[in-house]
Design an enzyme around this catalytic site. Structure first.
Site, PDB file in Angstrom:
ATOM      1  N   LYS A  35      -2.195  12.370 -50.068  1.00  0.00           N
ATOM      2  CA  LYS A  35      -3.103  11.218 -50.203  1.00  0.00           C
ATOM      3  C   LYS A  35      -2.636  10.047 -49.339  1.00  0.00           C
ATOM      4  O   LYS A  35      -3.423   9.376 -48.684  1.00  0.00           O
ATOM      5  CB  LYS A  35      -3.211  10.783 -51.668  1.00  0.00           C
ATOM      6  N   ARG A 154     -16.689  -3.690 -60.769  1.00  0.00           N
ATOM      7  CA  ARG A 154     -17.525  -2.549 -61.167  1.00  0.00           C
ATOM      8  C   ARG A 154     -17.553  -1.551 -60.025  1.00  0.00           C
ATOM      9  O   ARG A 154     -17.632  -1.962 -58.858  1.00  0.00           O
ATOM     10  CB  ARG A 154     -18.963  -3.005 -61.416  1.00  0.00           C
ATOM     11  N   LYS A 204      -9.655  -8.663 -71.171  1.00  0.00           N
ATOM     12  CA  LYS A 204     -10.248  -7.499 -70.499  1.00  0.00           C
ATOM     13  C   LYS A 204     -10.914  -6.563 -71.512  1.00  0.00           C
ATOM     14  O   LYS A 204     -12.047  -6.114 -71.325  1.00  0.00           O
ATOM     15  CB  LYS A 204      -9.159  -6.773 -69.694  1.00  0.00           C
ATOM     16  N   PHE A 249     -27.023  -5.949 -68.687  1.00  0.00           N
ATOM     17  CA  PHE A 249     -26.494  -4.990 -69.670  1.00  0.00           C
ATOM     18  C   PHE A 249     -27.389  -4.860 -70.898  1.00  0.00           C
ATOM     19  O   PHE A 249     -26.917  -4.606 -71.997  1.00  0.00           O
ATOM     20  CB  PHE A 249     -25.037  -5.318 -70.037  1.00  0.00           C
ATOM     21  N   LEU A 250     -28.698  -5.051 -70.679  1.00  0.00           N
ATOM     22  CA  LEU A 250     -29.655  -4.836 -71.772  1.00  0.00           C
ATOM     23  C   LEU A 250     -30.632  -3.726 -71.420  1.00  0.00           C
ATOM     24  O   LEU A 250     -31.715  -3.666 -71.991  1.00  0.00           O
ATOM     25  CB  LEU A 250     -30.418  -6.136 -72.072  1.00  0.00           C
ATOM     26  N   GLY A 253     -31.075   3.375 -72.124  1.00  0.00           N
ATOM     27  CA  GLY A 253     -31.096   4.572 -71.288  1.00  0.00           C
ATOM     28  C   GLY A 253     -30.271   5.688 -71.878  1.00  0.00           C
ATOM     29  O   GLY A 253     -30.109   5.793 -73.105  1.00  0.00           O
ATOM     30  N   CYS A 260     -14.166   3.227 -67.642  1.00  0.00           N
ATOM     31  CA  CYS A 260     -13.677   2.045 -68.363  1.00  0.00           C
ATOM     32  C   CYS A 260     -14.277   1.840 -69.739  1.00  0.00           C
ATOM     33  O   CYS A 260     -13.546   1.789 -70.727  1.00  0.00           O
ATOM     34  CB  CYS A 260     -13.915   0.798 -67.519  1.00  0.00           C
ATOM     35  N   LYS A 321     -23.156   6.333 -63.068  1.00  0.00           N
ATOM     36  CA  LYS A 321     -24.078   5.290 -62.609  1.00  0.00           C
ATOM     37  C   LYS A 321     -24.252   5.449 -61.102  1.00  0.00           C
ATOM     38  O   LYS A 321     -23.503   6.216 -60.473  1.00  0.00           O
ATOM     39  CB  LYS A 321     -23.551   3.907 -62.983  1.00  0.00           C
TER      40      LYS A 321
END
Ligand code: UDX
Length: 430
Positions: A35, A154, A204, A249-250, A253, A260, A321
């Site tokens: 890596k 994110r 966090k 975040f409303l 789905g 996370c 996502k």
């Protein structure tokens, strides 16, 4: 400033690149030779829009350097950031073994004054332990302070989130460390929250738990709306306009996933349990999320008259996502496994996550595009709202499918338009 990042996952590599781009000299320490050799050539191990360009640019400018050797990086660094994974243990608590292992390894190489800061999400008390370990393994002359500087990026938007965060949390009990970290973060902007180590560690978890709570609340309103005949999406849009609530975040789905939110909720529940606090609300958030994920399977059954045996189902979107190839805790895994268990044949397509998905989902077929996936299908299930799915040729899709059924797990299609084209359609909360 000369700094070091230990770990080159989403948090380590993105944050290191952004700091390098700002003119710092940044070492990135890994532990896998292959890596690190790849990274030196600009071959990055993750899919994140914009990351490869920024890494390559800074390799060329010699501002980002990759190594396996602590001796090369640590002694000359003013700050060392720990950005290794804290995956959940069987019982949900965060596994901190990598954190403590890298701490032990870095400690002997500290030289002069260094701030050792955690970027990883760690339970309250972890940085205190890090301090103890460093004191045990460092050379006598070395001076250091610890700090908690949690990362809120994110996936999919990681670069812009890191370049312009809403806030930078600096948790430390040392003024010297605080000043150094303020100086390093100065060009980034965002509100600086200067606080204690314990508070920073908790911020966090609280943030991710609240985001998950919002999503589960949205999914609960969606479920209730489906039963009562209200338009759940319309309700949530209206609710979100209230500035006290906020619209993000409303979206109801197929549930939340990723590396996370699910992990941090489990860890926070673990912290609550050890502290003797019953965090019932968070248990319910998890339960609602499980129901949201299962809800997609139930809706699929409904469209296929309760029988999935030998039905061909096209699944569009596999990553948790859009704009990421990350399959960790992706709702698609649970959904596909239970469809397969019920006898369905799955043809899946995802723009970037198929390589990772192949390692996890063994009993399904992968297609080269959406149209190949829907060929001969009795049902199309949309699980990730990738942009390329938004404007599919639905007339062509209908012709290719055996039966025109759609379960829209992310509400990206207009129900009226789709129904007018002759599809049977179920979304979430609509
Ligand atoms: C999250 C946090 O947002 C970030 O601050 C933290 O640093 C890491 O965890 P990430 O895991 O990249 O980031 O994804 P995020 O955008 O938060 O989405 C998480 C999940 O929630 C996805 O599965 C997404 O589909 C789902 N989600 C999000 C919803 O179901 N509805 C929404 O309204 C928003």
């Amino acid at each position: 400033m000369k700094i070091t990042f230990i770990g080159h996952g989403y948090v380590g590599l993105v944050t290191a690149s952004v700091f390098a781009d700002l003119g710092n000299t940044v070492w990135v320490i890994g532990h896998t030779k292959e890596k690190i050799e790849n990274l030196k050539k600009g071959v990055i191990p993750i899919y994140e829009p914009g990351l490869e360009g920024i890494v390559k640019r800074n390799i060329k400018a010699k501002r980002i350097l990759f190594t396996l050797d602590h001796k090369e990086a640590i002694p000359e660094s003013s700050a060392v950031f720990i950005a290794v994974g804290t995956p959940p243990r069987e019982n949900g608590e965060a596994d901190l073994s990598s954190i403590f292992e890298v701490t032990k390894k870095l400690a002997p190489y500290l030289s002069g004054y260094t701030v050792v800061a955690t970027k990883s999400t760690v339970p309250v008390g972890t940085n205190k332990k890090i301090k103890e370990i460093i004191n045990q393994f460092k050379s006598q002359k070395a001076d250091f302070d610890v700090a908690s500087v949690p990362e809120f990026l994110r996936e999919g938007q990681a670069i812009s989130d890191t370049q312009s965060p809403d806030r930078v949390i600096i948790g430390t009990d040392s003024k010297k460390a605080e000043d150094l970290l303020i100086e390093l973060h100065e060009p980034i902007g965002g509100k600086h929250i200067l606080t204690t180590i314990e508070t920073a560690e908790m911020i966090k978890y609280a943030s991710n738990a609240f985001l998950a709570t919002k999503i589960s609340f949205a999914n609960s309103i969606a479920s209730l709306s489906e039963i009562t005949g209200a338009d759940g999406v319309g309700v949530l849009e209206a609710v979100g306009i209230d500035k006290r609530i906020g619209s993000s975040f409303l979206s109801p789905g197929a549930g939340f996933g990723g590396s996370c939110l699910p992990k941090d909720i489990k860890a926070l529940l673990g912290i609550a349990k050890t502290s003797g606090y019953d965090f019932g609300l968070l248990k319910e958030v998890n339960k609602v999320n499980d129901q949201a994920i299962k809800g997609i399977v139930n809706k699929s059954k409904r469209l296929l008259d309760g029988n999935l045996e030998n039905k061909t189902i096209a699944v569009l979107g596999l990553s948790f996502k859009p704009d990421t190839d990350d399959m960790r805790d992706a709702p698609s895994i649970v959904i596909i496994n239970s469809l397969v268990k019920a006898g369905a044949k799955i043809k899946a397509y995802d723009p970037v996550a198929m390589k990772n998905a192949e390692k996890i989902l063994k009993r399904i077929t992968f297609s080269k595009d959406c149209y190949q996936a829907v060929e001969g299908a009795d049902l199309l299930i949309l699980l990730t709202e990738w942009n390329e799915f938004r404007q599919l040729d639905l007339v062509k899709i209908k012709k290719l499918m055996k039966k025109p059924n759609i379960v829209d797990g992310r509400n990206i299609y207009d129900p009226k338009k789709v129904k007018d084209l002759g599809f049977a359609y179920i979304g979430v909360g609509r």
